[in-house]
Write a protein that holds these residues in place. Structure first.
Motif, PDB file in Angstrom:
ATOM      1  N   GLU A  19      39.917  33.114  41.562  1.00  8.57           N
ATOM      2  CA  GLU A  19      38.822  33.278  40.603  1.00  8.57           C
ATOM      3  C   GLU A  19      37.569  33.817  41.309  1.00  8.57           C
ATOM      4  OE1 GLU A  19      38.169  30.026  37.871  1.00  8.57           O
ATOM      5  OE2 GLU A  19      40.159  29.187  38.317  1.00  8.57           O
ATOM      6  N   GLN A 299      36.501  44.752  41.173  1.00 10.37           N
ATOM      7  CA  GLN A 299      36.388  43.978  39.942  1.00 10.37           C
ATOM      8  C   GLN A 299      36.315  44.931  38.752  1.00 10.37           C
ATOM      9  OE1 GLN A 299      32.876  41.470  39.689  1.00 10.37           O
ATOM     10  NE2 GLN A 299      34.083  39.796  38.810  1.00 10.37           N
ATOM     11  N   GLN A 304      35.665  39.203  35.518  1.00 12.71           N
ATOM     12  CA  GLN A 304      37.116  39.330  35.653  1.00 12.71           C
ATOM     13  C   GLN A 304      37.542  39.150  37.110  1.00 12.71           C
ATOM     14  OE1 GLN A 304      38.743  42.861  33.886  1.00 12.71           O
ATOM     15  NE2 GLN A 304      37.693  42.564  31.926  1.00 12.71           N
TER      16      GLN A 304
END
Length: 349
Positions: A19, A299, A304
């Motif tokens: 993440e 990214q 995201q």
């Protein structure tokens, strides 16, 4: 007149369990910081056995002994799924779990611009891959190498192939395997009877020096996941990762591969490659020993997850020029070296 707050730059988490650290909210950062992985990890062969026994159970050929074994393995897998985070990048395991303490996949440089903390932009903005499994994302690297060098976009991945045998010594019997090639890609689309087409692959992430990351993660939890500069200083240790780790691997493996007429592909991120010294390159793959396959992490949109991108074209070098680049420096003159020694003598109590 009040002084302007001093700006500073420090390395901190870029990707955490896959993440984007900077984009997730405080609650999620605290949640990840509070996660404590537990449970004995299944071995790769045990994972394969689960799949094998599942197939046998489905077609009715499983034995009573295999059923008992499957039940135990399934119970262990269920426990791991509840107590471990999955690795979103690893492709060499049927059930990929994160095995890295703290779950940090990569790091990047941040700067403090009070009252904000933002990622550094410009030439030093690259994300630095810390975990070798980060480079396995969706097999993009392996597919790219297979298509480019072997003419097979879906090559077979043979891991841990024995490469060196002991000649016999105090602790190792003659003939015992004492060294592997971590990954060999093999083309499976060659005609029957055609010589095997393959290449060796070495993936090198960067090590970080500084205080233990678990201590930093405790601090993140203590700060309730608030985005702050790290408590302790850390930096990518390219000297340990390159000259001390990668270079000996190349010196050991490439001469034999060269005699066999095979190539070594080294996968590193762009920041790692740019940290090396200058290397003389060759124009064609036929004249090289090493193919440098560079990747970056981009990214698609804010918030995201980052995605691995293979950079074209690759860089081709000989082993000798790669060693020059990994060494990344020139010897000082003798007089300067001895002056340094004399300085230590003079400063001694």
């Amino acid at each position: 007149m009040a002084k302007k707050p001093k700006e500073k730059e420090m390395y901190h988490i870029a990707e955490w369990y896959g993440e984007p650290y900077y984009d997730i909210n405080d609650a999620r950062r605290q949640q990840l910081a509070g996660f404590k992985p537990s449970g004995k990890m299944l071995q790769k062969e045990e994972m394969k056995r689960i799949l094998k026994y599942r197939d046998k159970a489905a077609d009715g050929t499983i034995t009573a002994k295999e059923t008992t074994s499957l039940q135990k393995l399934e119970a262990q897998l269920t426990g791991l799924q509840a107590t471990r985070k999955p690795c979103p990048f690893r492709s060499d395991m049927p059930f990929p779990f994160c095995t890295k303490p703290g779950g940090v996949c990569s790091m990047r440089l941040y700067e403090e611009k009070p009252p904000s903390i933002v990622p550094v932009t410009g030439a030093r903005a690259y994300i630095r891959g810390m975990c070798p499994y980060r480079f396995q994302e969706k097999d993009r690297v392996f597919q790219h190498i297979g298509n480019d060098l072997l003419g097979d976009p879906v090559p077979f991945q043979a891991g841990e192939v024995g490469f060196l045998k002991s000649t016999g010594n105090l602790d190792s019997a003659a003939g015992r395997s004492v060294g592997n090639i971590d990954m060999v890609l093999v083309a499976l689309n060659t005609p029957t009877g055609h010589p095997m087409e393959w290449c060796a692959v070495e993936i090198q992430a960067v090590y970080f020096s500084g205080k233990n990351m678990p201590d930093e993660i405790k601090e993140i939890y203590k700060q309730q996941g608030k985005l702050t500069m790290p408590k302790e200083g850390r930096r990518p240790d390219y000297r340990s990762s390159g000259p001390k780790r990668l270079m000996p691997q190349l010196q050991i493996k490439v001469p034999t591969l060269r005699r066999w007429g095979k190539k070594m592909v080294v996968v590193v991120d762009v920041a790692f490659f740019k940290s090396m010294g200058k290397m003389r390159t060759v124009d064609d793959v036929s004249n090289c020993d090493i193919v440098w396959c560079l990747v970056d992490f981009e990214q698609p949109a804010p918030g995201q997850p980052y995605e691995l991108k293979v950079i074209d074209p690759p860089t081709y070098t000989t082993l000798e020029s790669a060693i020059e680049g990994l060494t990344g420096g020139d010897a000082v003159p003798l007089d300067d070296f001895e002056s340094g020694i004399q300085g230590k003598i003079d400063a001694a109590p």
